[in-house]
Scaffold this motif. Structure first.
Motif, PDB file in Angstrom:
ATOM      1  N   UNK A 391       0.827  -1.209   0.000  1.00 14.94           N
ATOM      2  CA  UNK A 391       0.000   0.000   0.000  1.00 14.94           C
ATOM      3  C   UNK A 391       0.860   1.258   0.000  1.00 14.94           C
ATOM      4  N   UNK A 392       1.942   1.212   0.744  1.00 15.27           N
ATOM      5  CA  UNK A 392       2.830   2.376   0.798  1.00 15.27           C
ATOM      6  C   UNK A 392       3.466   2.631  -0.558  1.00 15.27           C
ATOM      7  N   UNK A 393       3.896   1.562  -1.219  1.00 20.90           N
ATOM      8  CA  UNK A 393       4.490   1.723  -2.544  1.00 20.90           C
ATOM      9  C   UNK A 393       3.468   2.284  -3.527  1.00 20.90           C
ATOM     10  N   UNK A 394       2.222   1.779  -3.444  1.00 19.67           N
ATOM     11  CA  UNK A 394       1.171   2.267  -4.347  1.00 19.67           C
ATOM     12  C   UNK A 394       0.872   3.740  -4.104  1.00 19.67           C
ATOM     13  N   UNK A 395       0.829   4.133  -2.817  1.00 19.44           N
ATOM     14  CA  UNK A 395       0.559   5.528  -2.499  1.00 19.44           C
ATOM     15  C   UNK A 395       1.673   6.437  -2.990  1.00 19.44           C
ATOM     16  N   UNK A 397       3.649   5.870  -5.483  1.00 16.28           N
ATOM     17  CA  UNK A 397       3.588   5.920  -6.946  1.00 16.28           C
ATOM     18  C   UNK A 397       2.507   6.892  -7.414  1.00 16.28           C
ATOM     19  N   UNK A 398       1.321   6.816  -6.765  1.00 18.95           N
ATOM     20  CA  UNK A 398       0.224   7.724  -7.139  1.00 18.95           C
ATOM     21  C   UNK A 398       0.582   9.175  -6.851  1.00 18.95           C
ATOM     22  N   UNK A 399       1.207   9.420  -5.691  1.00 24.04           N
ATOM     23  CA  UNK A 399       1.603  10.800  -5.342  1.00 24.04           C
ATOM     24  C   UNK A 399       2.620  11.351  -6.324  1.00 24.04           C
ATOM     25  N   UNK A 400       3.571  10.489  -6.723  1.00 23.71           N
ATOM     26  CA  UNK A 400       4.589  10.938  -7.671  1.00 23.71           C
ATOM     27  C   UNK A 400       3.962  11.255  -9.026  1.00 23.71           C
TER      28      UNK A 400
END
Length: 498
Positions: A391-395, A397-400
């Motif tokens: 979840x942290x990696x996905x967040x 990625x979305x923020x970037x």
């Protein structure tokens, strides 16, 4: 030396117990490293003598005699069978040729001559003349020819006992009877992997009263003759030329007298074992009412001169590993290790005795090997750290992605407009004309290609009020015509001011 297979069942215990009154001074098993390497040494002289009889007819009378030289105990220090004992065990200063002359003269001429090592006279002058010439072997007129060979037999500490032993020869003799002698096998003795050896200590304990043990044979090894163990304590002082004395600090026994009797019975040259690590710290010397010890340095010096240094072998490494498990009561692991020792060297008595005890105690409450480690537990790894990480990696990625999108959009708005063609500028500056041609929307050629708008359908005639409501607007930045619902300029993207 004959190597005898050891039956897997019924191996006799060869270690004698230590007296209970003194057992507290010595930890159990302190002699285990040394006793497999202790051997019985028997030395004798083989004398072949030829008497040249000139009294009557010339005759050659040949006789052979065996003369005992000494018996004692030795210690193997190299897997090839090299061992150390005392010089007086394998060498004598007695006149062996004189002994043979007395024997052959008395037997042949039937005269009364003592069968000893001294020179004698007989009443008959002729016979006495010939006897004296027999004594003088270096004379050209000697009436005797003597050949003396040394015969040394070593009996190892194995079970069942080997009654034949193996032959050995002297590599180095000491300069005194109570100094070390180095021997090596003259016939095969190692059985392929080497004999058990005893470790030598680097130094002798200096503290008076230091406990030790002695190990040796009082006779030739056999079913009724096992190794003899006893305890002793070092006296004050260092090991000088005469050796280190013994003295019981508790005065329970007269140790010099006790050990002196053991020396006379066959423990001359027996190893003295240190109580600290079970290594050999010296050899037993003396006899009668006295006993002393020569130190380990004299042993190592003799080995260095003989160019046969002490060395441990394959059997010793396996045995030490087995002893470690046995003395820590890990009988489960000790069993296969002792079995390996006996496979390498059948008949090793200490390994055989300890194997029997290990088999008897294996798996019982006394066996620490069955509970030395808890049963393996299955460790369940929780899934939430992996879910949280994903979840942290996905967040991130979305923020970037959002950040990059906003930066591109801001850069798009800040870009300078391209220079308008002169025709388009004139059209932009021209006042609005309701009857003019349809409005053409001109956009930036790179980002927004110029696409002409469709010609609007004819609009009905509007009233003045409707005309006022639909008043045309123009971009304050580039002058382009704006529709009534436009909030940004279609050409330059400038917001409409309200």
């Amino acid at each position: 030396m004959r190597r005898l297979a050891v039956p897997g069942v019924a191996v006799g215990l060869v270690l004698m117990s230590v007296p209970a009154a003194q057992a507290h001074d010595h930890p159990a098993g302190i002699t285990d490293l040394v006793t497999p390497a202790v051997v019985r040494v028997e030395a004798k002289a083989l004398i072949n003598i030829t008497l040249l009889d000139h009294v009557g007819e010339l005759l050659h009378i040949e006789r052979s005699y065996e003369v005992p030289i000494g018996v004692g105990t030795g210690t193997v220090v190299n897997p090839d069978g090299t061992l150390v004992t005392l010089t007086q065990v394998v060498n004598t200063d007695k006149d062996l040729a004189t002994y043979a002359a007395n024997k052959v003269f008395g037997d042949y001429h039937k005269v009364d001559i003592p069968a000893d090592f001294g020179r004698h006279k007989v009443d008959d002058e002729t016979l006495n003349h010939h006897l004296q010439l027999c004594y003088d072997l270096k004379s050209k007129m000697s009436t005797c020819i003597v050949d003396i060979q040394q015969d040394i037999t070593v009996f190892p500490n194995i079970t069942p006992a080997d009654g034949r032993g193996f032959k050995a020869e002297v590599v180095k003799l000491g300069d005194r009877p109570d100094t070390p002698a180095v021997l090596r096998p003259s016939s095969r003795a190692d059985g392929g992997v080497g004999l058990p050896t005893a470790p030598l200590a680097e130094k002798v304990p200096s503290k008076p009263g230091s406990p030790t043990a002695v190990a040796g044979f009082l006779g030739r090894p056999g079913p009724n003759q096992s190794i003899k163990l006893d305890i002793a304590h070092l006296g004050p002082g260092a090991a000088g030329e005469g050796g280190r004395s013994f003295s019981d600090p508790q005065k329970k026994a007269d140790e010099p007298v006790k050990l002196g009797k053991l020396i006379d019975q066959g423990m001359l040259g027996a190893p003295v074992i240190g109580d600290k690590d079970g290594h050999v710290i010296g050899l037993l010397v003396g006899g009668g009412n006295t006993a002393k010890m020569i130190g380990a340095r004299e042993i190592t010096s003799a080995l260095a001169v003989a160019k046969t240094p002490a060395r441990r072998g394959t059997v010793d490494a396996a045995f030490e590993a087995a002893l470690t498990r046995f003395h820590t009561k890990n009988y489960t692991d000790a069993v296969p290790l002792f079995q390996r020792v006996l496979a390498l060297y059948p008949g090793q008595p200490v390994a055989a005795a300890h194997l029997q005890e290990s088999l008897a105690k294996k798996g019982t409450a006394a066996d620490l090997g069955v509970r030395k480690a808890p049963p393996p537990q299955t460790t369940k790894i929780p899934l939430w750290p992996f879910i949280a990480g994903a979840a942290l990696v996905l967040a991130l990625t979305a923020g970037l992605a959002l950040l990059l999108w906003r930066r591109r959009r801001a850069a798009l708005y800040e870009e300078e407009p391209e220079e308008m063609p002169q025709q388009e500028l004139n059209l932009a500056a021209r006042p609005p004309d309701d009857g003019a041609s349809p409005t053409v929307m001109v956009r930036r050629s790179q980002t927004f290609p110029v696409v002409p708008t469709q010609q609007p359908q004819p609009q009905p005639v509007m009233t003045a009020q409707q005309t006022a409501q639909t008043q045309l607007k123009f971009c304050t930045s580039c002058g382009m015509k704006l529709g009534p619902a436009h909030r940004f300029c279609g050409y330059c993207g400038h917001p409409i001011e309200t």
